[in-house]
Design a protein around this motif. Structure first.
Motif, PDB file in Angstrom:
ATOM      1  N   ASP A  73       0.809  -1.216   0.000  1.00  0.00           N
ATOM      2  CA  ASP A  73       0.000   0.000   0.000  1.00  0.00           C
ATOM      3  C   ASP A  73       0.846   1.273   0.000  1.00  0.00           C
ATOM      4  O   ASP A  73       0.307   2.383  -0.014  1.00  0.00           O
ATOM      5  CB  ASP A  73      -0.923   0.016   1.227  1.00  0.00           C
ATOM      6  N   PHE A  74       2.169   1.112   0.019  1.00  0.00           N
ATOM      7  CA  PHE A  74       3.047   2.283   0.156  1.00  0.00           C
ATOM      8  C   PHE A  74       4.049   2.389  -0.993  1.00  0.00           C
ATOM      9  O   PHE A  74       5.027   3.132  -0.899  1.00  0.00           O
ATOM     10  CB  PHE A  74       3.801   2.219   1.490  1.00  0.00           C
ATOM     11  N   ALA A  75       3.805   1.680  -2.091  1.00  0.00           N
ATOM     12  CA  ALA A  75       4.770   1.628  -3.195  1.00  0.00           C
ATOM     13  C   ALA A  75       5.090   3.011  -3.749  1.00  0.00           C
ATOM     14  O   ALA A  75       6.225   3.278  -4.170  1.00  0.00           O
ATOM     15  CB  ALA A  75       4.242   0.722  -4.308  1.00  0.00           C
ATOM     16  N   GLY A  76       4.113   3.928  -3.757  1.00  0.00           N
ATOM     17  CA  GLY A  76       4.324   5.249  -4.317  1.00  0.00           C
ATOM     18  C   GLY A  76       4.695   6.305  -3.299  1.00  0.00           C
ATOM     19  O   GLY A  76       4.829   7.487  -3.648  1.00  0.00           O
ATOM     20  N   HIS A  77       4.899   5.912  -2.043  1.00  0.00           N
ATOM     21  CA  HIS A  77       5.245   6.871  -1.003  1.00  0.00           C
ATOM     22  C   HIS A  77       6.735   7.197  -1.047  1.00  0.00           C
ATOM     23  O   HIS A  77       7.558   6.416  -1.509  1.00  0.00           O
ATOM     24  CB  HIS A  77       4.891   6.314   0.375  1.00  0.00           C
ATOM     25  N   TYR A  78       7.069   8.360  -0.480  1.00  0.00           N
ATOM     26  CA  TYR A  78       8.458   8.790  -0.361  1.00  0.00           C
ATOM     27  C   TYR A  78       8.957   8.493   1.060  1.00  0.00           C
ATOM     28  O   TYR A  78       8.145   8.334   1.985  1.00  0.00           O
ATOM     29  CB  TYR A  78       8.583  10.275  -0.688  1.00  0.00           C
ATOM     30  N   PRO A  79      10.268   8.407   1.264  1.00  0.00           N
ATOM     31  CA  PRO A  79      10.796   8.030   2.583  1.00  0.00           C
ATOM     32  C   PRO A  79      10.271   8.870   3.737  1.00  0.00           C
ATOM     33  O   PRO A  79      10.009   8.330   4.828  1.00  0.00           O
ATOM     34  CB  PRO A  79      12.311   8.195   2.401  1.00  0.00           C
ATOM     35  N   ASP A  80      10.093  10.194   3.543  1.00  0.00           N
ATOM     36  CA  ASP A  80       9.633  11.021   4.656  1.00  0.00           C
ATOM     37  C   ASP A  80       8.165  10.789   5.000  1.00  0.00           C
ATOM     38  O   ASP A  80       7.659  11.345   5.983  1.00  0.00           O
ATOM     39  CB  ASP A  80       9.896  12.504   4.380  1.00  0.00           C
ATOM     40  N   GLN A  81       7.491   9.957   4.207  1.00  0.00           N
ATOM     41  CA  GLN A  81       6.106   9.592   4.503  1.00  0.00           C
ATOM     42  C   GLN A  81       6.015   8.243   5.209  1.00  0.00           C
ATOM     43  O   GLN A  81       4.919   7.754   5.462  1.00  0.00           O
ATOM     44  CB  GLN A  81       5.299   9.538   3.200  1.00  0.00           C
ATOM     45  N   LEU A  82       7.172   7.650   5.539  1.00  0.00           N
ATOM     46  CA  LEU A  82       7.226   6.322   6.142  1.00  0.00           C
ATOM     47  C   LEU A  82       7.769   6.388   7.558  1.00  0.00           C
ATOM     48  O   LEU A  82       8.582   7.255   7.893  1.00  0.00           O
ATOM     49  CB  LEU A  82       8.126   5.396   5.311  1.00  0.00           C
ATOM     50  N   SER A  83       7.356   5.450   8.388  1.00  0.00           N
ATOM     51  CA  SER A  83       7.934   5.317   9.724  1.00  0.00           C
ATOM     52  C   SER A  83       9.347   4.730   9.613  1.00  0.00           C
ATOM     53  O   SER A  83       9.754   4.227   8.552  1.00  0.00           O
ATOM     54  CB  SER A  83       7.069   4.399  10.583  1.00  0.00           C
ATOM     55  N   GLY A  84      10.098   4.762  10.723  1.00  0.00           N
ATOM     56  CA  GLY A  84      11.439   4.194  10.719  1.00  0.00           C
ATOM     57  C   GLY A  84      11.444   2.716  10.372  1.00  0.00           C
ATOM     58  O   GLY A  84      12.304   2.246   9.608  1.00  0.00           O
ATOM     59  N   GLY A  85      10.479   1.974  10.911  1.00  0.00           N
ATOM     60  CA  GLY A  85      10.401   0.547  10.602  1.00  0.00           C
ATOM     61  C   GLY A  85      10.101   0.292   9.140  1.00  0.00           C
ATOM     62  O   GLY A  85      10.650  -0.630   8.526  1.00  0.00           O
TER      63      GLY A  85
END
Length: 275
Positions: A137-149
């Motif tokens: 569900d996160f394939a198009g997200h950028y790193p700053d939109q993701l948690s550390g894990g």
């Protein structure tokens, strides 16, 4: 007529490796001293020891990011340098090291792109790995939109992009909170069971080393030597789940590693191999 058995090809073979760094005014620092270690294909081996004992140095030597002062290293029967050229291993560090301007898919595709893999093949492989690490569900997200894990999952997926037979991991979960760290350990166990890759894993966490490993290599303070090797008999990777951390054998192995780190002979020391 009998056929001679073929020699076993190790995933990693470290032979009497030393690494000496030049210091100020002609002084030198011995980070590793005559270290020998083998890792079997598909085996998970953790390196643990006090800070400055040479764990990360040994990992860097296996990865051909540095060169031994003495001794030799082979990866699947090749020199470490040739194994790097042939992309036989993937690497993951404590910091995910993702490119902020690339999406999850773009970051995972990067090593494939650098080695000339076609666009369609890159997309297919990235999609496969994104599903493997549970980020569809996160394939198009950028790193700053993701948690550390999540970022660490992307880094692990990227390290698997070229289907390596060996993963080299330097405290990849060290910056995570305890709950996320345990979830990532569970994920890594599952991924290793599915890919059958061998792993050399640097950690400061005794429970982490025990939970993940087939063997735990305990290193001495500098100059780094292998003090002991503990076989961890907690079942197959595919059978290791959350409940394992409450198992009596798990606590027993944790206690053994702790005693070895302090230079003691572990109580009930079954499964300890001295090298």
């Amino acid at each position: 007529m009998t056929t001679a058995a073929l020699p076993v090809q190790h995933a990693v073979e470290v032979n009497a490796v030393s690494r000496v760094f030049a210091g100020r005014k002609g002084a030198s620092v011995t980070a590793l001293d005559a270290v020998s270690l083998t890792v079997a294909p598909g085996e998970f081996v953790s390196l643990i020891g006090p800070s400055g004992c040479g764990k990360s140095t040994l990992l860097r030597l296996i990865a051909d990011l540095d060169t031994p002062t003495d001794g030799s290293i082979e990866v699947f029967g090749k020199s470490a340098r040739q194994a790097r050229i042939d992309q036989d291993y993937g690497i993951a560090f404590q910091q995910a090291g993702l490119l902020p301007w690339r999406t999850v898919t773009g970051n995972i595709e990067l090593p494939l792109e650098l080695h000339g893999t076609g666009k369609a093949a890159r997309r297919d492989r990235a999609a496969e790995l994104i599903e493997l690490v549970g980020l569809s569900d996160f394939a198009g997200h950028y790193p700053d939109q993701l948690s550390g894990g999540m970022q660490q999952r992307v880094a692990i997926a990227r390290s698997l992009a070229e289907s390596p037979s060996l993963l080299l991991m330097d405290e990849p979960f060290g910056a995570l909170d305890e709950m996320t760290r345990e979830r990532m350990q569970n994920e890594l166990v599952r991924i290793c069971a599915e890919t059958s890759a061998a792993v050399v894993f640097v950690t400061h966490s005794i429970p982490e080393a025990v939970f993940l490993s087939n063997r735990v290599v305990v290193m001495s303070p500098r100059p780094g030597r292998i003090r002991d090797v503990l076989s961890v008999n907690l079942g197959r990777m595919s059978d290791r789940g959350e409940n394992l951390r409450e198992d009596e054998d798990f606590f027993h192995s944790v206690s053994q590693v702790r005693e070895l780190l302090h230079g003691a002979t572990p109580t009930g020391a079954r499964g300890v191999e001295t090298r």
